[in-house]
Design an enzyme around this catalytic site. Structure first.
Site, PDB file in Angstrom:
ATOM      1  N   GLY A  13      -3.305  -4.201   2.540  1.00  0.00           N
ATOM      2  CA  GLY A  13      -4.350  -5.220   2.417  1.00  0.00           C
ATOM      3  C   GLY A  13      -4.223  -6.387   3.369  1.00  0.00           C
ATOM      4  N   LEU A  94     -16.449   8.206   1.943  1.00  0.00           N
ATOM      5  CA  LEU A  94     -17.612   7.974   1.080  1.00  0.00           C
ATOM      6  C   LEU A  94     -18.661   9.068   1.304  1.00  0.00           C
ATOM      7  CD1 LEU A  94     -17.855   4.131   1.705  1.00  0.00           C
ATOM      8  CD2 LEU A  94     -17.021   5.268  -0.372  1.00  0.00           C
ATOM      9  N   ASN A 108     -16.398  -0.831   8.486  1.00  0.00           N
ATOM     10  CA  ASN A 108     -15.039  -0.310   8.401  1.00  0.00           C
ATOM     11  C   ASN A 108     -14.247  -0.786   9.615  1.00  0.00           C
ATOM     12  OD1 ASN A 108     -12.835   1.161   7.498  1.00  0.00           O
ATOM     13  ND2 ASN A 108     -13.523   3.094   8.397  1.00  0.00           N
ATOM     14  N   HIS A 110     -11.045   0.406  12.112  1.00  0.00           N
ATOM     15  CA  HIS A 110     -10.265   1.599  12.454  1.00  0.00           C
ATOM     16  C   HIS A 110      -9.278   1.238  13.569  1.00  0.00           C
ATOM     17  CE1 HIS A 110      -9.396   5.865  12.622  1.00  0.00           C
ATOM     18  NE2 HIS A 110      -9.368   5.742  13.939  1.00  0.00           N
ATOM     19  N   SER A 142     -11.327  -0.984  16.373  1.00  0.00           N
ATOM     20  CA  SER A 142     -12.795  -0.855  16.333  1.00  0.00           C
ATOM     21  C   SER A 142     -13.306  -1.286  14.967  1.00  0.00           C
ATOM     22  CB  SER A 142     -13.223   0.603  16.544  1.00  0.00           C
ATOM     23  OG  SER A 142     -12.713   1.135  17.737  1.00  0.00           O
ATOM     24  N   ASP A 151     -16.156   7.942  10.730  1.00  0.00           N
ATOM     25  CA  ASP A 151     -15.968   7.122  11.943  1.00  0.00           C
ATOM     26  C   ASP A 151     -17.041   7.361  13.009  1.00  0.00           C
ATOM     27  OD1 ASP A 151     -13.650   6.085  10.782  1.00  0.00           O
ATOM     28  OD2 ASP A 151     -12.377   7.612  11.688  1.00  0.00           O
ATOM     29  N   GLU A 180      -7.221  -6.200  14.788  1.00  0.00           N
ATOM     30  CA  GLU A 180      -8.187  -5.846  13.735  1.00  0.00           C
ATOM     31  C   GLU A 180      -8.548  -7.059  12.890  1.00  0.00           C
ATOM     32  OE1 GLU A 180      -7.686  -2.182  11.331  1.00  0.00           O
ATOM     33  OE2 GLU A 180      -5.885  -1.899  12.531  1.00  0.00           O
TER      34      GLU A 180
HETATM   35  C1  GAR Z   1      -5.579  -0.653   9.211  1.00  0.00           C
HETATM   36  O1  GAR Z   1      -4.929  -0.459  10.448  1.00  0.00           O
HETATM   37  C2  GAR Z   1      -6.907   0.057   9.190  1.00  0.00           C
HETATM   38  O2  GAR Z   1      -7.579   0.055  10.408  1.00  0.00           O
HETATM   39  C3  GAR Z   1      -6.489   1.450   8.853  1.00  0.00           C
HETATM   40  O3  GAR Z   1      -5.490   1.294   7.885  1.00  0.00           O
HETATM   41  C4  GAR Z   1      -4.805   0.060   8.098  1.00  0.00           C
HETATM   42  C5  GAR Z   1      -4.848  -0.711   6.802  1.00  0.00           C
HETATM   43  O4  GAR Z   1      -4.101  -1.888   6.863  1.00  0.00           O
HETATM   44  N1  GAR Z   1      -7.621   2.200   8.401  1.00  0.00           N
HETATM   45  C6  GAR Z   1      -7.852   3.445   8.746  1.00  0.00           C
HETATM   46  O5  GAR Z   1      -7.074   4.120   9.400  1.00  0.00           O
HETATM   47  C7  GAR Z   1      -9.175   4.028   8.263  1.00  0.00           C
HETATM   48  N2  GAR Z   1      -9.469   5.257   8.920  1.00  0.00           N
HETATM   49  P1  GAR Z   1      -4.216  -3.003   5.739  1.00  0.00           P
HETATM   50  O6  GAR Z   1      -4.190  -2.303   4.367  1.00  0.00           O
HETATM   51  O7  GAR Z   1      -2.992  -3.850   5.929  1.00  0.00           O
HETATM   52  O8  GAR Z   1      -5.493  -3.750   5.945  1.00  0.00           O
END
Ligand code: GAR
Length: 215
Positions: A13, A94, A108, A110, A142, A151, A180
């Site tokens: 999170g 989803l 989202n 990524h 992204s 995606d 991100e």
């Molecule tokens: C992030 O790097 C996010 O982009 C990725 O999971 C991580 C979550 O980090 N999501 C994906 O790969 C979705 N396909 P967080 O829980 O610390 O925010």
């Protein structure tokens, strides 16, 4: 009326935290009405509770497929009337029905430069593993609108992150995550300011009232 935001999470999170911090700092004005986790142990839930945001756990493993899971999620979200749904490290796919219900209002993040290293099976550390194994010199982050398909939606913001010779999954993921966090906050602020315009697959950022695209 303030925009109502629901955040969907599955793990640590840190993106949720960046969004909470940005709202508290006044970067955008909105109300986080609910954080839903697909995993009961997700640390993201603790972050939400600390910020006083209502939480719900909807375990993905209790449902046989994406369709039935998404139906349960639709029912859970309906009373909250979300204006914007943010996937922040949400590791479930989803259904098309879910996406159609909130089309244009789901984002989202990524951890790669889409369309590289994305799609079904590419999530979290697996993305960075694949980028390192391939030997790319540049990866990145992204932020996209969610469309049916994994995606595949229009790209809102992207930023490159160089891959260093001594990078491993941990070091690369940390540098990408920092980007991100910044991009996600900016994408949400632009959306809430009504500055994201869709032209076909292209997302155009309209100038702010001061006439600047970058602020
Ligand atoms: C992030 O790097 C996010 O982009 C990725 O999971 C991580 C979550 O980090 N999501 C994906 O790969 C979705 N396909 P967080 O829980 O610390 O925010």
């Amino acid at each position: 009326m303030k925009a109502k935001i629901v955040v969907l999470v599955s793990g640590n999170g840190t993106n949720l935290q960046a969004l909470i911090d940005a709202r508290q700092a006044g970067v955008f004005d909105a109300e986080f009405v609910l954080v839903v986790s697909s995993r009961a142990q997700a640390h993201a839930l603790e972050r939400a509770r600390r910020a006083g945001i209502p939480t719900a756990v909807l375990p993905r493993k209790s449902y046989p497929d994406d369709k039935s899971y998404s139906e349960a999620l639709l029912s859970l979200l309906e009373p909250y009337e979300p204006d914007l749904i943010l996937l922040a490290g949400f590791m479930s796919v989803l259904s098309d029905a879910f996406v159609h219900r909130y089309r244009g209002r789901i984002m989202n993040t990524h951890p790669s430069l889409i369309p590289a290293f994305c799609g079904r099976g590419f999530y979290g550390d697996r993305v960075h593993r694949a980028a390192l194994d391939y030997g790319v010199k540049v990866s990145g982050a992204s932020i996209i609108f969610v469309e049916p398909g994994v995606d595949t939606g229009p790209i809102i913001l992207q930023e490159a992150v160089p891959v260093l010779d001594d990078d491993d999954v941990e070091s690369l993921s940390q540098r990408v995550l920092a980007v991100e966090h910044r991009l996600y906050v900016r994408a949400v602020a632009l959306y809430l300011a009504g500055r994201l315009q869709l032209r076909g697959r292209r997302v155009i950022i309209t100038p702010s009232e001061g006439g600047n695209k970058d602020d």
